[in-house]
Design a protein around this motif. Structure first.
Motif, mmCIF file in Angstrom:
data_model
loop_
_atom_site.group_PDB
_atom_site.id
_atom_site.type_symbol
_atom_site.label_atom_id
_atom_site.label_comp_id
_atom_site.label_asym_id
_atom_site.label_seq_id
_atom_site.Cartn_x
_atom_site.Cartn_y
_atom_site.Cartn_z
ATOM 1 N N UNK A 151 2.656 -5.639 41.323
ATOM 2 C CA UNK A 151 3.976 -5.078 40.587
ATOM 3 C C UNK A 151 4.833 -6.487 40.155
ATOM 4 N N UNK A 152 4.792 -7.543 41.022
ATOM 5 C CA UNK A 152 5.155 -8.834 40.637
ATOM 6 C C UNK A 152 4.557 -9.361 39.268
ATOM 7 N N UNK A 153 3.297 -9.120 38.897
ATOM 8 C CA UNK A 153 2.632 -9.947 37.818
ATOM 9 C C UNK A 153 3.226 -8.741 36.611
ATOM 10 N N UNK B 54 14.691 -13.489 36.819
ATOM 11 C CA UNK B 54 14.548 -13.655 35.410
ATOM 12 C C UNK B 54 15.460 -13.780 34.599
ATOM 13 N N UNK B 55 16.200 -12.590 34.840
ATOM 14 C CA UNK B 55 17.465 -12.138 34.242
ATOM 15 C C UNK B 55 18.746 -13.189 34.361
ATOM 16 N N UNK C 130 6.325 -8.854 31.586
ATOM 17 C CA UNK C 130 7.348 -8.183 30.731
ATOM 18 C C UNK C 130 8.250 -9.308 30.199
ATOM 19 N N UNK C 131 8.288 -10.415 30.756
ATOM 20 C CA UNK C 131 9.226 -11.616 30.486
ATOM 21 C C UNK C 131 8.607 -12.580 29.641
ATOM 22 N N UNK C 132 9.314 -13.733 29.575
ATOM 23 C CA UNK C 132 8.702 -14.938 28.906
ATOM 24 C C UNK C 132 8.631 -16.168 30.037
ATOM 25 N N UNK C 133 8.463 -15.631 31.305
ATOM 26 C CA UNK C 133 8.352 -16.490 32.606
ATOM 27 C C UNK C 133 6.869 -16.798 32.619
#
Length: 311
Positions: A141-143, A124-125, A148-151
């Motif tokens: 943890x993947x969720x 994502x980064x 925490x992103x816009x993905x």
């Protein structure tokens, strides 16, 4: 009971959020089917056997897919099939440079095929818009990374733990059980903070399913689409096509296109395909027949004098 004459077999799913944002691109899934190209940066990939394993080859294949009409490229560094584990750092070294190179040269939607939180975070980064998790959120943890992103997150039905052998699958009703699984995983994703408009569902053709199961999913794809989320049909060159038609991997393109179009008519809004140019033609013709796009040009029988009929 057969449908009355004149009733279209096409299913328009009741999408909860038809319009989705992927970085700088907007897709309206009420009138659009996204074509996802497959880029495997693995030495043992199911279809191409490592043809795009080198960085240059993977980047070139991604950009060629865009030129051939792909809306989306799905980049993977670890196959779903059983095999030795790969560390997150090794997997990231395979996929992150491809993501960075493609994002720098195209506005194509980029997904990374991973079930590892750290790889998802680094991807994502680097510019990935979607995490394509073939394990169906086995690792919560993947969720958290996606939330925490816009993905976006693709939630796929599968039963096996990553890279492990699963015994002969059995279902009383494969479609009903896949629907129940995906509904529960959506609830989990929402609970873990992923927004409703960033969820995509995949019934997982061939993943812990035999050929009869995958054919039934294709036939009843509307049950998946009826959940209200954009649904992904990953049917390209899979074993259920080969076993149905008695064909090896390199002979399955026509069957793959037929399965993809069947799923689109059943409500699929993303198709994941190896043969991008051919799939682009099939998808765009289907969209035109459904009234979602205009033909590129109109010449046949458009003049004052009818043209000869070519048969």
């Amino acid at each position: 009971m057969p449908e009355p004459a004149g009733v279209s077999p096409f299913f328009q799913p009741p999408l909860l959020n038809p319009i989705h944002e992927f970085g700088g691109r907007t897709l309206d899934f009420s009138r659009k089917v996204a074509l996802m190209a497959i880029i495997n940066r693995t030495p043992d990939s199911f279809y191409d056997g490592g043809r795009t394993f080198s960085l240059d080859a993977a980047v070139a294949a991604s950009l060629q897919a865009v030129d051939d009409g792909a809306d989306w490229v799905d980049i993977g560094g670890v196959p779903f099939s059983p095999g030795p584990a790969l560390s997150p750092w090794e997997e990231a070294e395979r996929v992150v440079p491809v993501i960075e190179a493609v994002a720098a040269r195209s506005n194509v939607i980029i997904s990374v095929d991973t079930f590892t939180p750290k790889v998802a975070e680094l991807s994502i980064a680097a510019g990935a818009h979607v995490i394509n998790d073939t394990t169906g959120l086995q690792d919560p943890d993947l969720a958290a990374v996606v939330a925490a992103s816009d993905a976006h997150l693709v939630i796929t039905h599968s039963l096996a733990s990553p890279r492990t052998v699963f015994p002969r699958p059995h279902y009383e009703d494969v479609v009903a059980e896949v629907v129940s699984f995906l509904r529960a995983k959506v609830d989990l994703a929402l609970k873990l903070g992923i927004a409703e408009n960033r969820i995509i569902l995949d019934p997982g053709h061939d993943l812990n399913k035999n050929t009869l199961h995958s054919l039934e999913l294709t036939h009843r794809f509307r049950d998946i689409a009826a959940l209200g989320f954009p649904s992904l049909a990953a049917v390209s060159n899979k074993d259920f096509i080969g076993e149905t038609l008695g064909q090896e991997k390199q002979q399955r393109m026509a069957g793959s296109l037929a399965a993809a179009v069947m799923c689109v008519l059943g409500g699929a809004r993303i198709v994941r395909m190896h043969n991008v140019s051919a799939a682009h033609s099939a998808v765009r013709l289907t969209e035109a027949a459904l009234g979602w796009r205009e033909p590129e040009y109109l010449l046949h029988n458009m003049g004052d004098v009818n043209a000869p009929v070519h048969r």
